[in-house]
Design a protein around this motif. Structure first.
Motif, PDB file in Angstrom:
ATOM      1  N   GLN A  51       0.830  -1.209   0.000  1.00 57.02           N
ATOM      2  CA  GLN A  51       0.000   0.000   0.000  1.00 57.02           C
ATOM      3  C   GLN A  51       0.870   1.267   0.000  1.00 57.02           C
ATOM      4  OE1 GLN A  51      -3.171  -0.542  -0.401  1.00 57.02           O
ATOM      5  NE2 GLN A  51      -2.798  -2.725  -0.136  1.00 57.02           N
ATOM      6  N   TYR A  52       2.164   1.079   0.204  1.00 56.10           N
ATOM      7  CA  TYR A  52       3.061   2.221   0.399  1.00 56.10           C
ATOM      8  C   TYR A  52       3.947   2.431  -0.827  1.00 56.10           C
ATOM      9  CZ  TYR A  52       1.625   2.459   5.244  1.00 56.10           C
ATOM     10  OH  TYR A  52       0.879   2.613   6.379  1.00 56.10           O
ATOM     11  N   MET A  53       4.429   3.668  -0.976  1.00 52.73           N
ATOM     12  CA  MET A  53       5.304   4.006  -2.095  1.00 52.73           C
ATOM     13  C   MET A  53       6.722   3.484  -1.821  1.00 52.73           C
ATOM     14  SD  MET A  53       5.936   8.090  -1.404  1.00 52.73           S
ATOM     15  CE  MET A  53       4.219   8.507  -1.590  1.00 52.73           C
ATOM     16  N   PRO A  54       7.486   3.231  -2.898  1.00 51.37           N
ATOM     17  CA  PRO A  54       8.888   2.816  -2.702  1.00 51.37           C
ATOM     18  C   PRO A  54       9.831   4.013  -2.691  1.00 51.37           C
ATOM     19  CG  PRO A  54       8.332   2.621  -5.003  1.00 51.37           C
ATOM     20  CD  PRO A  54       7.089   3.151  -4.314  1.00 51.37           C
ATOM     21  N   GLY A  55       9.309   5.178  -3.038  1.00 51.45           N
ATOM     22  CA  GLY A  55      10.175   6.338  -3.227  1.00 51.45           C
ATOM     23  C   GLY A  55      10.689   6.373  -4.656  1.00 51.45           C
ATOM     24  N   GLY A  56      11.270   7.509  -5.037  1.00 53.80           N
ATOM     25  CA  GLY A  56      11.759   7.614  -6.399  1.00 53.80           C
ATOM     26  C   GLY A  56      12.915   8.598  -6.493  1.00 53.80           C
ATOM     27  N   SER A  57      13.509   8.656  -7.633  1.00 57.49           N
ATOM     28  CA  SER A  57      12.971   8.046  -8.828  1.00 57.49           C
ATOM     29  C   SER A  57      13.465   6.623  -9.082  1.00 57.49           C
ATOM     30  CB  SER A  57      13.335   8.903 -10.046  1.00 57.49           C
ATOM     31  OG  SER A  57      14.737   8.930 -10.260  1.00 57.49           O
ATOM     32  N   SER A  58      14.489   6.164  -8.363  1.00 54.93           N
ATOM     33  CA  SER A  58      15.035   4.825  -8.637  1.00 54.93           C
ATOM     34  C   SER A  58      14.283   3.754  -7.837  1.00 54.93           C
ATOM     35  CB  SER A  58      16.529   4.773  -8.306  1.00 54.93           C
ATOM     36  OG  SER A  58      17.224   5.848  -8.880  1.00 54.93           O
ATOM     37  N   GLY A  59      12.988   3.934  -7.666  1.00 51.50           N
ATOM     38  CA  GLY A  59      12.195   3.033  -6.817  1.00 51.50           C
ATOM     39  C   GLY A  59      12.067   1.626  -7.358  1.00 51.50           C
ATOM     40  N   GLY A  60      12.120   1.448  -8.685  1.00 48.58           N
ATOM     41  CA  GLY A  60      12.086   0.090  -9.233  1.00 48.58           C
ATOM     42  C   GLY A  60      13.282  -0.709  -8.756  1.00 48.58           C
ATOM     43  N   GLY A  61      14.442  -0.066  -8.772  1.00 52.39           N
ATOM     44  CA  GLY A  61      15.671  -0.734  -8.344  1.00 52.39           C
ATOM     45  C   GLY A  61      15.667  -1.069  -6.864  1.00 52.39           C
ATOM     46  N   THR A  62      15.308  -0.101  -6.029  1.00 53.29           N
ATOM     47  CA  THR A  62      15.369  -0.352  -4.585  1.00 53.29           C
ATOM     48  C   THR A  62      14.300  -1.359  -4.161  1.00 53.29           C
ATOM     49  OG1 THR A  62      13.981   1.591  -4.132  1.00 53.29           O
ATOM     50  CG2 THR A  62      16.375   1.901  -4.020  1.00 53.29           C
ATOM     51  N   ALA A  63      13.111  -1.295  -4.780  1.00 50.01           N
ATOM     52  CA  ALA A  63      12.067  -2.269  -4.444  1.00 50.01           C
ATOM     53  C   ALA A  63      12.477  -3.671  -4.889  1.00 50.01           C
ATOM     54  CB  ALA A  63      10.740  -1.866  -5.093  1.00 50.01           C
ATOM     55  N   SER A  64      13.145  -3.760  -6.044  1.00 51.69           N
ATOM     56  CA  SER A  64      13.587  -5.082  -6.522  1.00 51.69           C
ATOM     57  C   SER A  64      14.636  -5.666  -5.585  1.00 51.69           C
ATOM     58  CB  SER A  64      14.140  -4.985  -7.955  1.00 51.69           C
ATOM     59  OG  SER A  64      15.424  -4.408  -7.974  1.00 51.69           O
ATOM     60  N   LEU A  65      15.501  -4.831  -5.049  1.00 49.18           N
ATOM     61  CA  LEU A  65      16.510  -5.313  -4.096  1.00 49.18           C
ATOM     62  C   LEU A  65      15.845  -5.797  -2.807  1.00 49.18           C
ATOM     63  CD1 LEU A  65      19.141  -2.461  -4.583  1.00 49.18           C
ATOM     64  CD2 LEU A  65      19.467  -4.859  -5.229  1.00 49.18           C
ATOM     65  N   ALA A  66      14.882  -5.015  -2.328  1.00 51.59           N
ATOM     66  CA  ALA A  66      14.211  -5.380  -1.074  1.00 51.59           C
ATOM     67  C   ALA A  66      13.414  -6.664  -1.221  1.00 51.59           C
ATOM     68  CB  ALA A  66      13.292  -4.235  -0.639  1.00 51.59           C
ATOM     69  N   ALA A  67      12.911  -6.933  -2.440  1.00 54.08           N
ATOM     70  CA  ALA A  67      12.068  -8.116  -2.662  1.00 54.08           C
ATOM     71  C   ALA A  67      12.851  -9.316  -3.179  1.00 54.08           C
ATOM     72  CB  ALA A  67      10.966  -7.760  -3.662  1.00 54.08           C
ATOM     73  N   GLY A  68      14.157  -9.177  -3.348  1.00 48.13           N
ATOM     74  CA  GLY A  68      14.961 -10.274  -3.870  1.00 48.13           C
ATOM     75  C   GLY A  68      14.716 -10.519  -5.347  1.00 48.13           C
ATOM     76  N   LEU A  69      14.455  -9.460  -6.107  1.00 51.73           N
ATOM     77  CA  LEU A  69      14.249  -9.578  -7.556  1.00 51.73           C
ATOM     78  C   LEU A  69      15.457  -9.054  -8.327  1.00 51.73           C
ATOM     79  CD1 LEU A  69      10.506  -8.412  -7.919  1.00 51.73           C
ATOM     80  CD2 LEU A  69      11.422 -10.579  -7.091  1.00 51.73           C
ATOM     81  N   ALA A  70      16.533  -8.788  -7.645  1.00 51.92           N
ATOM     82  CA  ALA A  70      17.824  -8.419  -8.242  1.00 51.92           C
ATOM     83  C   ALA A  70      18.849  -8.494  -7.117  1.00 51.92           C
ATOM     84  CB  ALA A  70      17.792  -7.007  -8.825  1.00 51.92           C
ATOM     85  N   THR A  71      20.108  -8.701  -7.478  1.00 45.08           N
ATOM     86  CA  THR A  71      21.164  -8.698  -6.463  1.00 45.08           C
ATOM     87  C   THR A  71      21.775  -7.315  -6.342  1.00 45.08           C
ATOM     88  OG1 THR A  71      21.625 -11.001  -7.021  1.00 45.08           O
ATOM     89  CG2 THR A  71      23.290  -9.855  -5.721  1.00 45.08           C
ATOM     90  N   LEU A  72      21.896  -6.628  -7.470  1.00 51.16           N
ATOM     91  CA  LEU A  72      22.424  -5.264  -7.509  1.00 51.16           C
ATOM     92  C   LEU A  72      21.542  -4.437  -8.433  1.00 51.16           C
ATOM     93  CD1 LEU A  72      26.208  -6.130  -8.161  1.00 51.16           C
ATOM     94  CD2 LEU A  72      25.180  -5.585  -5.944  1.00 51.16           C
ATOM     95  N   ALA A  73      21.599  -3.120  -8.298  1.00 53.89           N
ATOM     96  CA  ALA A  73      20.827  -2.259  -9.194  1.00 53.89           C
ATOM     97  C   ALA A  73      21.562  -0.941  -9.392  1.00 53.89           C
ATOM     98  CB  ALA A  73      19.426  -2.008  -8.635  1.00 53.89           C
ATOM     99  N   THR A  74      21.332  -0.349 -10.563  1.00 56.62           N
ATOM    100  CA  THR A  74      21.913   0.975 -10.824  1.00 56.62           C
ATOM    101  C   THR A  74      20.853   2.044 -10.556  1.00 56.62           C
ATOM    102  OG1 THR A  74      21.264   0.952 -13.159  1.00 56.62           O
ATOM    103  CG2 THR A  74      23.442   0.076 -12.621  1.00 56.62           C
ATOM    104  N   GLY A  75      21.303   3.207 -10.117  1.00 61.15           N
ATOM    105  CA  GLY A  75      20.386   4.309  -9.864  1.00 61.15           C
ATOM    106  C   GLY A  75      20.961   5.616 -10.382  1.00 61.15           C
ATOM    107  N   THR A  76      20.128   6.637 -10.393  1.00 60.97           N
ATOM    108  CA  THR A  76      20.610   7.995 -10.650  1.00 60.97           C
ATOM    109  C   THR A  76      20.029   8.910  -9.579  1.00 60.97           C
ATOM    110  OG1 THR A  76      18.760   8.457 -12.164  1.00 60.97           O
ATOM    111  CG2 THR A  76      20.819   7.715 -13.151  1.00 60.97           C
ATOM    112  N   ASP A  77      20.760   9.994  -9.295  1.00 62.25           N
ATOM    113  CA  ASP A  77      20.394  10.860  -8.176  1.00 62.25           C
ATOM    114  C   ASP A  77      20.598  12.314  -8.590  1.00 62.25           C
ATOM    115  OD1 ASP A  77      20.340  12.232  -5.646  1.00 62.25           O
ATOM    116  OD2 ASP A  77      20.797  10.350  -4.630  1.00 62.25           O
ATOM    117  N   THR A  78      19.482  13.022  -8.820  1.00 59.70           N
ATOM    118  CA  THR A  78      19.545  14.436  -9.200  1.00 59.70           C
ATOM    119  C   THR A  78      19.171  15.347  -8.037  1.00 59.70           C
ATOM    120  OG1 THR A  78      19.081  13.890 -11.505  1.00 59.70           O
ATOM    121  CG2 THR A  78      18.620  16.160 -10.834  1.00 59.70           C
ATOM    122  N   PHE A  79      18.144  14.933  -7.286  1.00 58.48           N
ATOM    123  CA  PHE A  79      17.878  15.595  -6.003  1.00 58.48           C
ATOM    124  C   PHE A  79      17.389  14.578  -4.969  1.00 58.48           C
ATOM    125  CE2 PHE A  79      14.388  16.559  -8.928  1.00 58.48           C
ATOM    126  CZ  PHE A  79      13.247  16.187  -8.234  1.00 58.48           C
TER     127      PHE A  79
END
Lengths: 464, 61
Positions: A149-177
């Protein structure tokens, strides 16, 4: 061997190297989890089953021939969908680029693949990397695995949610603010926003060029160090790339924090949600117990972060999108469109003042680093919100609350490491960030690793 | 400045689209920026800072 779903790359590497775990077995296991859970979580825009299995087969063949490439060989990696991938569509989370297929890889993608990483797919993101919640009306909202029911945050939320759920071992992100650190905090994983220019952004779709940073996200600090080792380094294709030798980011991880001076800017103690304040105070006590010397510091220049962050981010993004906004405005979701269009009402003197403020802020940071080794504050002042129906209001409100905490390091080009600091009363993760002077990633990782050993999260996400 | 008609006019002269439903949100963001701008008065001598430097990076490092 235990369940491999949540093992880190650092833990998996020796099993792969010694042929106790096959890259095909690991990749198939992760792809199966994606099949089982990702229709709900929406962490991937373009899963790449066939390509991942082909790369896993190549990795396995290499290793069986005795050609082990190193600790990323055979490790499944999720790639944020604003990193160019040759021959594979790269949507940037946007309807505007829904069919864009780059002719080249981003430099960092090329480096990770050359090291033997397995590209699982292109990961979901807040549209154009310009929002902080994880909504995406075109490719589906990513959901937080700790509670959908909750947001994962963004914008790299696909990556962080996949890590938390065990759907990837590593992920790349970008950070502008804040786009690496904010979702890392909300999903209970680790994210590093490196020094501006340390990691190439060539082939990464820009958001606001003077702020954009590419970086690693993972389930451990060791894995961040490992990824950074491969991602960092000079790239002649990138005009902002720093031409400096890459240090060994792994070598100081276990040195502890005894005697390290940690400053807490009073700026970061304002307006905290009660759970954030409680967990942060506890974390500070723990760091002190571990041997760090803690003191509060005043960096008055940080008060200009909101002004400078908004004007710079919206101004640069709006300039980039000006022509597309004129001709394809309906292809933007309303939160991104209003964010960009607002800059049409700011004035050139404001942009200039925002840049002057950034120089002041750099001086403020440098002055503070004469007296402390690193700085510490909550990653964001709020606990993770549940998705609301009024998502447009919510998206802009989350930026307004969080940008003052996340943008100072983007504005000054300094590095910051977000780590989990515990669970709030609803069982959702809360994060804090260690901020370092320019090019101090090695020390940040050392401190972060010591903190990680306190096991701030008592459990993994349970996916059923 | 933040009057709805001024917002529309500013968008129009730049050839940018006007979505009626966007206007209050744009006003809200502009209000945030203008409020936050007050912070720069607390730090004097902002004009001592060169806003943007165009210099070959090789000379800086």
């Amino acid at each position: 061997m235990t369940d491999i779903s949540f093992l880190t790359a650092t833990e998996l590497g020796p099993f792969i190297k010694s042929r106790q775990l096959s890259p095909i077995e690991l990749t198939t296991h992760t792809l199966n989890r994606m099949d089982n859970f990702d229709s709900l979580l929406r962490t991937y825009i373009s899963p790449l089953h066939d390509l991942a299995l082909k790369q896993a087969k190549e990795a396995e063949d290499d290793i069986m021939r005795g050609e082990y490439k190193g600790p990323l060989h055979g490790i499944p990696i999720g790639i944020k969908d604003n990193y160019y991938s040759k021959g594979i569509r790269t949507t940037v989370g946007s309807k505007l680029f829904a069919n864009f297929v780059p002719a080249k890889n981003a430099t960092t993608v090329e480096k990770l693949l050359r090291a033997g990483g397995i590209m699982l797919g292109k990961q979901n993101m807040h549209e154009l990397a310009a929002g902080s919640t994880g909504t995406n009306p075109f490719f589906g909202n990513t959901r937080n695995p700790w509670n959908i029911q909750y947001m994962p945050g963004g914008s790299s939320g696909g990556g962080t949610a996949s890590l938390a759920a065990g759907l990837a071992t590593l992920a790349t992100g970008t950070d502008t603010f804040g786009s690496i650190r904010l979702p890392a905090a909300m999903c209970g994983v680790y994210g590093l926003k490196p020094t501006y220019g340390l990691v190439s952004t060539y082939g990464v779709f820009p958001s606001a060029m003077s702020l954009d940073t590419a970086g690693p996200m993972a389930r451990s600090v060791s894995d961040l160090a490992l990824m950074l080792q491969y991602m960092a380094g000079y790239d002649s294709n990138d005009p902002i790339s720093l031409n400096l030798p890459v240090p060994n980011y792994m070598e100081n991880l276990t040195k502890g924090i005894k005697g390290i001076k940690i400053g807490i800017p009073t700026y970061y103690l304002q307006g905290l949600a009660p759970d954030v304040e409680r967990l942060f105070n506890r974390a500070v006590e723990t760091l002190e117990y571990l041997g760090a010397e803690i003191k509060e510091v005043v960096i008055a220049e940080l008060s200009m972060s909101t002004f400078s962050g908004y004007v710079t981010a919206t101004g640069e993004a709006s300039a980039l999108h000006h022509n597309w906004l004129q001709t394809h405005a309906e292809d933007y979701s309303a939160d991104i469109r209003t964010f960009f269009l607002a800059s049409a009402l700011t004035h050139t003197p404001q942009y200039i003042q925002a840049q002057q403020a950034r120089r002041k802020m750099v001086k403020g940071f440098h002055e503070a680093f004469k007296y402390v080794d690193i700085l510490l504050g909550p990653t964001i002042p709020i606990t993770t919100p549940a998705y609301r129906k009024q998502w447009l209001d919510q998206n802009l409100a989350v930026i307004k609350r969080c940008l003052p905490f996340t943008s100072p390091v983007n504005l000054t080009g300094t590095p910051s490491l977000s780590v989990p600091m515990g669970l709030d009363q609803r069982g959702l993760p809360v994060g804090m960030q260690f901020i370092g002077n320019h090019l101090s990633e090695k020390q940040l990782l050392q401190v972060g690793h010591t903190w990680e050993n306190t096991e701030p999260l008592t459990r993994h996400v349970i996916m059923a | 400045m933040d009057d709805a008609n001024v917002v529309k006019q500013s968008l129009h002269v730049q050839g940018l689209p006007i979505f009626e439903t966007d206007i209050p949100y744009i006003q809200n963001i502009c209000y945030t920026i203008n409020q936050a701008q007050l912070s720069i008065h607390a730090l004097p001598h902002l004009n001592m800072e060169t806003p943007i430097t165009v210099l070959d990076k090789g000379l800086i490092l």
